[in-house]
Design a protein around this motif. Structure first.
Motif, PDB file in Angstrom:
ATOM      1  N   ASP A  95       1.452  37.720 -22.827  1.00  0.00           N
ATOM      2  CA  ASP A  95       2.687  37.045 -22.403  1.00  0.00           C
ATOM      3  C   ASP A  95       2.467  35.540 -22.316  1.00  0.00           C
ATOM      4  O   ASP A  95       3.301  34.743 -22.737  1.00  0.00           O
ATOM      5  CB  ASP A  95       3.151  37.578 -21.040  1.00  0.00           C
ATOM      6  CG  ASP A  95       3.823  38.941 -21.151  1.00  0.00           C
ATOM      7  OD1 ASP A  95       4.119  39.366 -22.282  1.00  0.00           O
ATOM      8  OD2 ASP A  95       4.020  39.592 -20.101  1.00  0.00           O
ATOM      9  N   GLU A  96       1.317  35.149 -21.747  1.00  0.00           N
ATOM     10  CA  GLU A  96       1.012  33.722 -21.598  1.00  0.00           C
ATOM     11  C   GLU A  96       0.754  33.073 -22.951  1.00  0.00           C
ATOM     12  O   GLU A  96       1.196  31.952 -23.221  1.00  0.00           O
ATOM     13  CB  GLU A  96      -0.199  33.543 -20.677  1.00  0.00           C
ATOM     14  CG  GLU A  96      -0.451  32.110 -20.256  1.00  0.00           C
ATOM     15  CD  GLU A  96       0.701  31.490 -19.492  1.00  0.00           C
ATOM     16  OE1 GLU A  96       0.924  30.273 -19.636  1.00  0.00           O
ATOM     17  OE2 GLU A  96       1.395  32.230 -18.756  1.00  0.00           O
ATOM     18  N   LEU A  97       0.051  33.787 -23.843  1.00  0.00           N
ATOM     19  CA  LEU A  97      -0.198  33.251 -25.184  1.00  0.00           C
ATOM     20  C   LEU A  97       1.120  33.030 -25.932  1.00  0.00           C
ATOM     21  O   LEU A  97       1.288  32.035 -26.637  1.00  0.00           O
ATOM     22  CB  LEU A  97      -1.093  34.201 -25.985  1.00  0.00           C
ATOM     23  CG  LEU A  97      -2.579  34.198 -25.610  1.00  0.00           C
ATOM     24  CD1 LEU A  97      -3.313  35.319 -26.324  1.00  0.00           C
ATOM     25  CD2 LEU A  97      -3.231  32.857 -25.929  1.00  0.00           C
ATOM     26  N   ARG A  98       2.049  33.959 -25.752  1.00  0.00           N
ATOM     27  CA  ARG A  98       3.360  33.780 -26.383  1.00  0.00           C
ATOM     28  C   ARG A  98       4.066  32.557 -25.813  1.00  0.00           C
ATOM     29  O   ARG A  98       4.676  31.787 -26.538  1.00  0.00           O
ATOM     30  CB  ARG A  98       4.241  35.015 -26.146  1.00  0.00           C
ATOM     31  CG  ARG A  98       3.933  36.162 -27.071  1.00  0.00           C
ATOM     32  CD  ARG A  98       5.002  37.256 -26.967  1.00  0.00           C
ATOM     33  NE  ARG A  98       4.466  38.466 -27.565  1.00  0.00           N
ATOM     34  CZ  ARG A  98       3.800  39.396 -26.891  1.00  0.00           C
ATOM     35  NH1 ARG A  98       3.598  39.246 -25.604  1.00  0.00           N
ATOM     36  NH2 ARG A  98       3.328  40.449 -27.507  1.00  0.00           N
ATOM     37  N   SER A  99       3.987  32.393 -24.494  1.00  0.00           N
ATOM     38  CA  SER A  99       4.734  31.312 -23.853  1.00  0.00           C
ATOM     39  C   SER A  99       4.216  29.936 -24.262  1.00  0.00           C
ATOM     40  O   SER A  99       4.976  28.978 -24.329  1.00  0.00           O
ATOM     41  CB  SER A  99       4.700  31.461 -22.323  1.00  0.00           C
ATOM     42  OG  SER A  99       3.427  31.115 -21.821  1.00  0.00           O
ATOM     43  N   ILE A 100       2.903  29.838 -24.541  1.00  0.00           N
ATOM     44  CA  ILE A 100       2.366  28.537 -24.960  1.00  0.00           C
ATOM     45  C   ILE A 100       2.442  28.366 -26.479  1.00  0.00           C
ATOM     46  O   ILE A 100       2.088  27.335 -27.015  1.00  0.00           O
ATOM     47  CB  ILE A 100       0.914  28.326 -24.473  1.00  0.00           C
ATOM     48  CG1 ILE A 100      -0.038  29.386 -25.061  1.00  0.00           C
ATOM     49  CG2 ILE A 100       0.840  28.328 -22.968  1.00  0.00           C
ATOM     50  CD1 ILE A 100      -1.501  29.162 -24.720  1.00  0.00           C
ATOM     51  N   ASP A 101       2.897  29.445 -27.159  1.00  0.00           N
ATOM     52  CA  ASP A 101       3.145  29.375 -28.603  1.00  0.00           C
ATOM     53  C   ASP A 101       1.927  28.839 -29.357  1.00  0.00           C
ATOM     54  O   ASP A 101       2.005  27.848 -30.076  1.00  0.00           O
ATOM     55  CB  ASP A 101       4.373  28.499 -28.878  1.00  0.00           C
ATOM     56  CG  ASP A 101       4.967  28.773 -30.267  1.00  0.00           C
ATOM     57  OD1 ASP A 101       4.692  29.854 -30.818  1.00  0.00           O
ATOM     58  OD2 ASP A 101       5.685  27.903 -30.783  1.00  0.00           O
ATOM     59  N   TRP A 102       0.789  29.510 -29.195  1.00  0.00           N
ATOM     60  CA  TRP A 102      -0.472  29.022 -29.744  1.00  0.00           C
ATOM     61  C   TRP A 102      -0.630  29.271 -31.241  1.00  0.00           C
ATOM     62  O   TRP A 102      -1.488  28.691 -31.879  1.00  0.00           O
ATOM     63  CB  TRP A 102      -1.642  29.659 -28.994  1.00  0.00           C
ATOM     64  CG  TRP A 102      -1.706  31.146 -29.204  1.00  0.00           C
ATOM     65  CD1 TRP A 102      -1.029  32.094 -28.504  1.00  0.00           C
ATOM     66  CD2 TRP A 102      -2.445  31.836 -30.202  1.00  0.00           C
ATOM     67  NE1 TRP A 102      -1.305  33.330 -28.997  1.00  0.00           N
ATOM     68  CE2 TRP A 102      -2.174  33.207 -30.027  1.00  0.00           C
ATOM     69  CE3 TRP A 102      -3.313  31.433 -31.218  1.00  0.00           C
ATOM     70  CZ2 TRP A 102      -2.735  34.184 -30.843  1.00  0.00           C
ATOM     71  CZ3 TRP A 102      -3.871  32.420 -32.029  1.00  0.00           C
ATOM     72  CH2 TRP A 102      -3.578  33.769 -31.844  1.00  0.00           C
ATOM     73  N   VAL A 103       0.200  30.157 -31.802  1.00  0.00           N
ATOM     74  CA  VAL A 103       0.049  30.484 -33.227  1.00  0.00           C
ATOM     75  C   VAL A 103       0.752  29.423 -34.075  1.00  0.00           C
ATOM     76  O   VAL A 103       1.941  29.172 -33.889  1.00  0.00           O
ATOM     77  CB  VAL A 103       0.655  31.869 -33.546  1.00  0.00           C
ATOM     78  CG1 VAL A 103       0.468  32.209 -35.016  1.00  0.00           C
ATOM     79  CG2 VAL A 103       0.032  32.942 -32.670  1.00  0.00           C
ATOM     80  N   PRO A 104       0.045  28.778 -35.005  1.00  0.00           N
ATOM     81  CA  PRO A 104       0.695  27.787 -35.881  1.00  0.00           C
ATOM     82  C   PRO A 104       1.871  28.415 -36.641  1.00  0.00           C
ATOM     83  O   PRO A 104       1.798  29.583 -37.033  1.00  0.00           O
ATOM     84  CB  PRO A 104      -0.429  27.404 -36.852  1.00  0.00           C
ATOM     85  CG  PRO A 104      -1.695  27.759 -36.157  1.00  0.00           C
ATOM     86  CD  PRO A 104      -1.385  28.939 -35.299  1.00  0.00           C
ATOM     87  N   ARG A 105       2.921  27.634 -36.824  1.00  0.00           N
ATOM     88  CA  ARG A 105       4.120  28.150 -37.488  1.00  0.00           C
ATOM     89  C   ARG A 105       3.813  28.695 -38.881  1.00  0.00           C
ATOM     90  O   ARG A 105       4.343  29.726 -39.290  1.00  0.00           O
ATOM     91  CB  ARG A 105       5.174  27.039 -37.578  1.00  0.00           C
ATOM     92  CG  ARG A 105       6.503  27.518 -38.134  1.00  0.00           C
ATOM     93  CD  ARG A 105       7.557  26.435 -38.046  1.00  0.00           C
ATOM     94  NE  ARG A 105       7.843  26.085 -36.660  1.00  0.00           N
ATOM     95  CZ  ARG A 105       8.677  25.110 -36.313  1.00  0.00           C
ATOM     96  NH1 ARG A 105       9.269  24.387 -37.229  1.00  0.00           N
ATOM     97  NH2 ARG A 105       8.903  24.856 -35.034  1.00  0.00           N
ATOM     98  N   SER A 106       2.945  28.010 -39.601  1.00  0.00           N
ATOM     99  CA  SER A 106       2.616  28.446 -40.967  1.00  0.00           C
ATOM    100  C   SER A 106       1.970  29.830 -40.970  1.00  0.00           C
ATOM    101  O   SER A 106       2.236  30.658 -41.843  1.00  0.00           O
ATOM    102  CB  SER A 106       1.660  27.442 -41.629  1.00  0.00           C
ATOM    103  OG  SER A 106       0.462  27.319 -40.871  1.00  0.00           O
ATOM    104  N   VAL A 107       1.120  30.091 -39.967  1.00  0.00           N
ATOM    105  CA  VAL A 107       0.463  31.396 -39.858  1.00  0.00           C
ATOM    106  C   VAL A 107       1.484  32.465 -39.489  1.00  0.00           C
ATOM    107  O   VAL A 107       1.462  33.578 -40.023  1.00  0.00           O
ATOM    108  CB  VAL A 107      -0.679  31.353 -38.810  1.00  0.00           C
ATOM    109  CG1 VAL A 107      -1.267  32.732 -38.580  1.00  0.00           C
ATOM    110  CG2 VAL A 107      -1.769  30.384 -39.260  1.00  0.00           C
ATOM    111  N   ARG A 108       2.390  32.129 -38.569  1.00  0.00           N
ATOM    112  CA  ARG A 108       3.439  33.078 -38.177  1.00  0.00           C
ATOM    113  C   ARG A 108       4.289  33.471 -39.376  1.00  0.00           C
ATOM    114  O   ARG A 108       4.627  34.637 -39.575  1.00  0.00           O
ATOM    115  CB  ARG A 108       4.325  32.446 -37.103  1.00  0.00           C
ATOM    116  CG  ARG A 108       4.041  32.956 -35.705  1.00  0.00           C
ATOM    117  CD  ARG A 108       5.241  32.817 -34.790  1.00  0.00           C
ATOM    118  NE  ARG A 108       5.943  31.558 -34.956  1.00  0.00           N
ATOM    119  CZ  ARG A 108       5.677  30.454 -34.265  1.00  0.00           C
ATOM    120  NH1 ARG A 108       4.688  30.444 -33.409  1.00  0.00           N
ATOM    121  NH2 ARG A 108       6.383  29.364 -34.442  1.00  0.00           N
ATOM    122  N   GLN A 109       4.648  32.449 -40.175  1.00  0.00           N
ATOM    123  CA  GLN A 109       5.486  32.714 -41.347  1.00  0.00           C
ATOM    124  C   GLN A 109       4.752  33.590 -42.359  1.00  0.00           C
ATOM    125  O   GLN A 109       5.340  34.503 -42.944  1.00  0.00           O
ATOM    126  CB  GLN A 109       5.896  31.387 -41.997  1.00  0.00           C
ATOM    127  CG  GLN A 109       6.933  30.623 -41.188  1.00  0.00           C
ATOM    128  CD  GLN A 109       7.188  29.217 -41.737  1.00  0.00           C
ATOM    129  OE1 GLN A 109       6.374  28.663 -42.474  1.00  0.00           O
ATOM    130  NE2 GLN A 109       8.318  28.626 -41.367  1.00  0.00           N
TER     131      GLN A 109
END
Length: 262
Positions: A95-109
């Motif tokens: 939950d905390e990792l999601r809230s700080i949005d640690w995953v780079p957008r390019s990796v998410r995409q």
């Protein structure tokens, strides 16, 4: 209540007493007893995470999950506290990792693109797609596809803990919870959750043998990626690759299934 009196009681008695009295000394004893569990869960999550994610931060996030577990645990539900706490600790960390949005957008995409491609491909084929077929659908060669898998390996644990079923706060169930021992369940949702768990288990059984084996060893047998590498006689990076492929493929399968049941 004195420490001597606490030490003379069994853990079961302490839980019953804590439920009635909410004695801070009992709570403190539980925190001390189960603090190593937070480090253990954080250690497992830290494997494959980017270096920007600090182990100590994961431990800090997990402590909130432990405190939550101690306050909400109900011994009457016949679930071991350790089992219940692991789910809460892991949930708090993610939950905390999601809230700080640690995953780079390019990796998410890239992760989303990969899942959608596998989902569409396997729906068309009516079977598990090979690496070669997935690579071709992505417009890559197989080597490039495998490199892409390694790039997104840090997100695979996070994606596994996305909520699959969500009722009220106590009835949430993630894919990861389903692979492991069941968390405490409310009677009115147990049938639905058991059906979802059955579907997830079937989806796991359809995975390629090595990918399925990695999931089982990691989630059921509680081995680290390094230990799994020793069991399968492959490198740790190869295990990480297999783990990521298994999670992406599993999520793709469940996306197809979920369209039909949700």
């Amino acid at each position: 209540m004195g420490n001597v009196l606490l030490e003379e009681r069994t853990e079961e008695e302490l839980w019953e007493l804590y439920k009635k009295t909410r004695d801070p000394k009992i709570r403190e004893a539980f925190i001390k007893q189960y603090a190593p569990l937070v480090k253990y869960v954080a250690g497992k999550i830290a494997v494959g995470m980017p270096h920007t994610v600090e182990f100590d931060d994961l431990v800090g996030f997990g402590v909130f999950g432990l405190l939550d577990a101690i306050d909400k645990y109900d011994p009457a539900k016949n679930v071991k506290f350790k089992t219940y706490a692991v789910t809460r600790i892991r949930g708090a960390i993610f939950d905390e990792l999601r809230s700080i949005d640690w995953v780079p957008r390019s990796v998410r995409q890239k992760t989303k693109e990969l899942e959608e491609t596998i989902s569409t491909l396997e729906a068309q084929l009516g079977r598990t797609a090979t690496d070669q077929e997935i690579a071709q659908a992505l417009g890559m060669d197989e080597e490039e596809y495998l490199k892409t898998v390694m790039k997104i390996s840090g997100t695979s644990l996070l994606s596994l803990n996305d909520i699959w079923f969500s009722g009220d706060e106590n009835d949430r169930m993630s894919i990861g919870d389903s692979i492991e021992a069941p968390a405490s369940l409310n009677p009115e949702v147990i049938v639905e959750k058991d059906e979802i768990r059955r579907i997830i288990v079937e989806a796991i059984n359809e995975l390629p043998e090595k990918e399925k084996k990695v999931l089982i060893l990691y989630y059921y047998e509680d081995l680290t990626l390094k230990e799994i590498g020793q069991v399968l006689d492959v490198t740790e990076s190869r295990v990480s690759q297999l783990h990521t492929k298994a999670i992406v493929r599993l999520r793709a399968k469940l996306t197809n299934i979920r369209k039909g049941i949700v």
